[in-house]
Design an enzyme around this catalytic site. Sequence first.
Site, PDB file in Angstrom:
ATOM      1  CG  HIS A  72      -2.378  15.859  -9.404  1.00  0.00           C
ATOM      2  ND1 HIS A  72      -3.656  16.218  -9.060  1.00  0.00           N
ATOM      3  CD2 HIS A  72      -2.398  15.663 -10.742  1.00  0.00           C
ATOM      4  CE1 HIS A  72      -4.429  16.228 -10.142  1.00  0.00           C
ATOM      5  NE2 HIS A  72      -3.684  15.874 -11.171  1.00  0.00           N
ATOM      6  CE1 TYR A 200      -9.751  15.161  -0.360  1.00  0.00           C
ATOM      7  CE2 TYR A 200      -7.842  16.170  -1.385  1.00  0.00           C
ATOM      8  CZ  TYR A 200      -8.549  15.042  -1.016  1.00  0.00           C
ATOM      9  OH  TYR A 200      -8.042  13.789  -1.295  1.00  0.00           O
ATOM     10  N   PRO A 292     -13.028   7.974   2.888  1.00  0.00           N
ATOM     11  CG  PRO A 292     -14.597   8.408   1.231  1.00  0.00           C
ATOM     12  CD  PRO A 292     -14.464   7.867   2.609  1.00  0.00           C
ATOM     13  CE  LYS A 296      -2.594   8.945   3.149  1.00  0.00           C
ATOM     14  NZ  LYS A 296      -2.034   9.225   1.854  1.00  0.00           N
ATOM     15  CE1 TYR A 383      -4.874  14.110  -0.216  1.00  0.00           C
ATOM     16  CE2 TYR A 383      -3.239  13.719  -1.937  1.00  0.00           C
ATOM     17  CZ  TYR A 383      -4.561  13.844  -1.530  1.00  0.00           C
ATOM     18  OH  TYR A 383      -5.570  13.688  -2.449  1.00  0.00           O
TER      19      TYR A 383
HETATM   20  P1  FAD Z   1     -11.759  -4.562  -2.426  1.00  0.00           P
HETATM   21  O1  FAD Z   1     -11.424  -3.598  -3.503  1.00  0.00           O
HETATM   22  O2  FAD Z   1     -13.046  -4.403  -1.701  1.00  0.00           O
HETATM   23  O3  FAD Z   1     -11.673  -6.016  -3.056  1.00  0.00           O
HETATM   24  C1  FAD Z   1     -12.133  -7.171  -2.373  1.00  0.00           C
HETATM   25  C2  FAD Z   1     -12.584  -8.202  -3.375  1.00  0.00           C
HETATM   26  O4  FAD Z   1     -12.986  -9.379  -2.689  1.00  0.00           O
HETATM   27  C3  FAD Z   1     -13.772  -7.746  -4.189  1.00  0.00           C
HETATM   28  O5  FAD Z   1     -13.514  -7.918  -5.560  1.00  0.00           O
HETATM   29  C4  FAD Z   1     -14.919  -8.618  -3.693  1.00  0.00           C
HETATM   30  O6  FAD Z   1     -15.876  -8.893  -4.711  1.00  0.00           O
HETATM   31  C5  FAD Z   1     -14.173  -9.874  -3.258  1.00  0.00           C
HETATM   32  N1  FAD Z   1     -14.908 -10.670  -2.267  1.00  0.00           N
HETATM   33  C6  FAD Z   1     -15.686 -10.226  -1.243  1.00  0.00           C
HETATM   34  N2  FAD Z   1     -16.194 -11.250  -0.549  1.00  0.00           N
HETATM   35  C7  FAD Z   1     -15.739 -12.386  -1.131  1.00  0.00           C
HETATM   36  C8  FAD Z   1     -15.918 -13.763  -0.861  1.00  0.00           C
HETATM   37  N3  FAD Z   1     -16.691 -14.183   0.155  1.00  0.00           N
HETATM   38  N4  FAD Z   1     -15.311 -14.651  -1.669  1.00  0.00           N
HETATM   39  C9  FAD Z   1     -14.512 -14.244  -2.687  1.00  0.00           C
HETATM   40  N5  FAD Z   1     -14.300 -12.943  -2.994  1.00  0.00           N
HETATM   41  C10 FAD Z   1     -14.905 -12.029  -2.225  1.00  0.00           C
HETATM   42  N6  FAD Z   1      -8.497   4.584  -1.748  1.00  0.00           N
HETATM   43  C11 FAD Z   1      -7.370   5.265  -2.093  1.00  0.00           C
HETATM   44  O7  FAD Z   1      -6.256   4.823  -1.766  1.00  0.00           O
HETATM   45  N7  FAD Z   1      -7.420   6.439  -2.810  1.00  0.00           N
HETATM   46  C12 FAD Z   1      -8.605   7.000  -3.165  1.00  0.00           C
HETATM   47  O8  FAD Z   1      -8.604   8.025  -3.856  1.00  0.00           O
HETATM   48  C13 FAD Z   1      -9.823   6.324  -2.756  1.00  0.00           C
HETATM   49  N8  FAD Z   1     -11.032   6.818  -3.082  1.00  0.00           N
HETATM   50  C14 FAD Z   1     -12.161   6.102  -2.789  1.00  0.00           C
HETATM   51  C15 FAD Z   1     -13.364   6.628  -3.181  1.00  0.00           C
HETATM   52  C16 FAD Z   1     -14.541   5.919  -2.914  1.00  0.00           C
HETATM   53  C17 FAD Z   1     -15.849   6.533  -3.321  1.00  0.00           C
HETATM   54  C18 FAD Z   1     -14.477   4.641  -2.275  1.00  0.00           C
HETATM   55  C19 FAD Z   1     -15.742   3.846  -2.015  1.00  0.00           C
HETATM   56  C20 FAD Z   1     -13.263   4.115  -1.887  1.00  0.00           C
HETATM   57  C21 FAD Z   1     -12.100   4.840  -2.139  1.00  0.00           C
HETATM   58  N9  FAD Z   1     -10.853   4.336  -1.761  1.00  0.00           N
HETATM   59  C22 FAD Z   1      -9.720   5.067  -2.059  1.00  0.00           C
HETATM   60  C23 FAD Z   1     -10.738   3.061  -1.062  1.00  0.00           C
HETATM   61  C24 FAD Z   1     -10.348   1.900  -1.987  1.00  0.00           C
HETATM   62  O9  FAD Z   1     -11.235   1.813  -3.054  1.00  0.00           O
HETATM   63  C25 FAD Z   1     -10.341   0.584  -1.191  1.00  0.00           C
HETATM   64  O10 FAD Z   1      -9.611   0.771  -0.005  1.00  0.00           O
HETATM   65  C26 FAD Z   1      -9.718  -0.580  -2.011  1.00  0.00           C
HETATM   66  O11 FAD Z   1     -10.605  -1.017  -3.002  1.00  0.00           O
HETATM   67  C27 FAD Z   1      -9.352  -1.762  -1.112  1.00  0.00           C
HETATM   68  O12 FAD Z   1      -8.891  -2.834  -1.885  1.00  0.00           O
HETATM   69  P2  FAD Z   1      -9.058  -4.345  -1.420  1.00  0.00           P
HETATM   70  O13 FAD Z   1      -8.473  -5.170  -2.509  1.00  0.00           O
HETATM   71  O14 FAD Z   1      -8.545  -4.474  -0.033  1.00  0.00           O
HETATM   72  O15 FAD Z   1     -10.624  -4.572  -1.301  1.00  0.00           O
HETATM   73  C1  DHB Z   2     -10.596  10.577  -5.155  1.00  0.00           C
HETATM   74  C2  DHB Z   2     -11.099   9.892  -4.069  1.00  0.00           C
HETATM   75  C3  DHB Z   2     -10.699  10.270  -2.809  1.00  0.00           C
HETATM   76  O1  DHB Z   2     -11.158   9.611  -1.733  1.00  0.00           O
HETATM   77  C4  DHB Z   2      -9.818  11.310  -2.602  1.00  0.00           C
HETATM   78  O2  DHB Z   2      -9.470  11.660  -1.341  1.00  0.00           O
HETATM   79  C5  DHB Z   2      -9.301  11.969  -3.687  1.00  0.00           C
HETATM   80  C6  DHB Z   2      -9.691  11.603  -4.979  1.00  0.00           C
HETATM   81  C7  DHB Z   2     -11.037  10.183  -6.505  1.00  0.00           C
HETATM   82  O3  DHB Z   2     -11.865   9.276  -6.631  1.00  0.00           O
HETATM   83  O4  DHB Z   2     -10.558  10.785  -7.491  1.00  0.00           O
END
Ligand code: FAD
Ligand code: DHB
Length: 388
Positions: A72, A200, A292, A296, A383
């Site tokens: 994009h 958005y 979200p 980021k 962004y």
């Molecule tokens: P997590 O993905 O939370 O992984 C942590 C892992 O640790 C999990 O698998 C969990 O089960 C495990 N865990 C937890 N506790 C324990 C324990 N005690 N022992 C062992 N394992 C454990 N980010 C973007 O950059 N772009 C986007 O477009 C975006 N959109 C989003 C949309 C939504 C609706 C949401 C909810 C989030 C979005 N995010 C986005 C954020 C992104 O999903 C998270 O920031 C990302 O998953 C972080 O990764 P992580 O590996 O740090 O944590």
């Molecule tokens: C998506 C999630 C976001 O938080 C965002 O800013 C843009 C796109 C997505 O899930 O596609």
Amino acid sequence: MRTQVAIIGAGPAGLLLGQLLHKHGIDNIILERQTADYVLSRVRAGVIEQVTMGLLDEAGVGARMHKDGLVHDGVQICVDGVRHRISFKELTGKAVMVYGQTEITKDLMDGRAAVGAPTVYAADDVALHDIFSGAPRVTYRGDSKSHEIDCDFIAGCDGFHGISRKSAPPRAITAHERIYPLGWLGILSDTPPVSEELIYVRHDRGFALCSMRSPTRSRYYIQCSLADDIDSWPDERFWEALRPRLDEEGRERLVTGPSIEKSIAPLRSFVAEPMRFGRLFLAGDAAHIVPPTGAKGLNLAASDVRYLSQAFIEHYADKSDSGLDHYSDRALARVWKAERFSWWMTTTLHRISENPFDLKLQVAELDYLFRSTAAATAFAENYVGLPY
Ligand code: FAD
Ligand code: DHB
């Protein structure tokens, strides 16, 4: 068992760290509380910064993303029924990739399986010990047995609700937090996206976001109340809430259909400082959360992992602890800029306040964004992802 780095959590942060360390000959074990299927079923992020793409390539897992991901060059912002476009390409020369977190997780899991690196899924009661000593340990339960891993370092990549941050002494942590009084209700549907680019939406009825996973699969979000539960949002109600927030073209082009996933996510800004406690290093959502808006979260998890993997590589290959000593400061400098941008996008696009002054400020912010090349460039730079 013994390993060099024990990684807690098999989300994007833990899996990416494991892959980068393995490439540099650093032994690691990942402990994950959930099953692999459960981890893969969580629909979350969709937008990947160019620097994150680079890291996935470096980890050797970028091939499918380049084949199936959607590049994009810009994004659209619709304000009270009028759409504006911000061109990343013209303003920064960069682009983002739309490619689901589920797919990235799968690519990382496949990459890990291919090199035979160990991941323990369904690990219960993970506990961290002796993090301030030279010989930290991790214990857990699996297959009805107790296990212990001796290691040099522990990487806490276990997300916001994980155990790692809670294992640091409370007095050693400063937490900064902002909770927003709303959530995002998201649905996934096998319908063509309403637009080729993300939209958005700022509207008096509330925020909306039109995103996608492929030319035939859409991802939509609308602002909802934190008191709402999923059962009170049948698909029909979702589409009826989304449609009037779009501009005329969007309303005409919107194709509705049954949802294949639906979830509510709360909005929160959170930073725990520092990100290092003795031999425990936090990365990703374990240390910080962004709302979200602005996409980021996953990208920040990846940038932490870049700093942390380089620090471990320096420690083992060059016998230098400079990277480890500077990890927290380096990571937090980037984290706070993403916190600022996500907070700004959230407060500018959502209906949070009913105070007419706040609403006038939102409109002024957006009007300035669309009229000033300097403001649009600052938006685009943030962004697509700030440089490391
Ligand atoms: P997590 O993905 O939370 O992984 C942590 C892992 O640790 C999990 O698998 C969990 O089960 C495990 N865990 C937890 N506790 C324990 C324990 N005690 N022992 C062992 N394992 C454990 N980010 C973007 O950059 N772009 C986007 O477009 C975006 N959109 C989003 C949309 C939504 C609706 C949401 C909810 C989030 C979005 N995010 C986005 C954020 C992104 O999903 C998270 O920031 C990302 O998953 C972080 O990764 P992580 O590996 O740090 O944590
Ligand atoms: C998506 C999630 C976001 O938080 C965002 O800013 C843009 C796109 C997505 O899930 O596609």
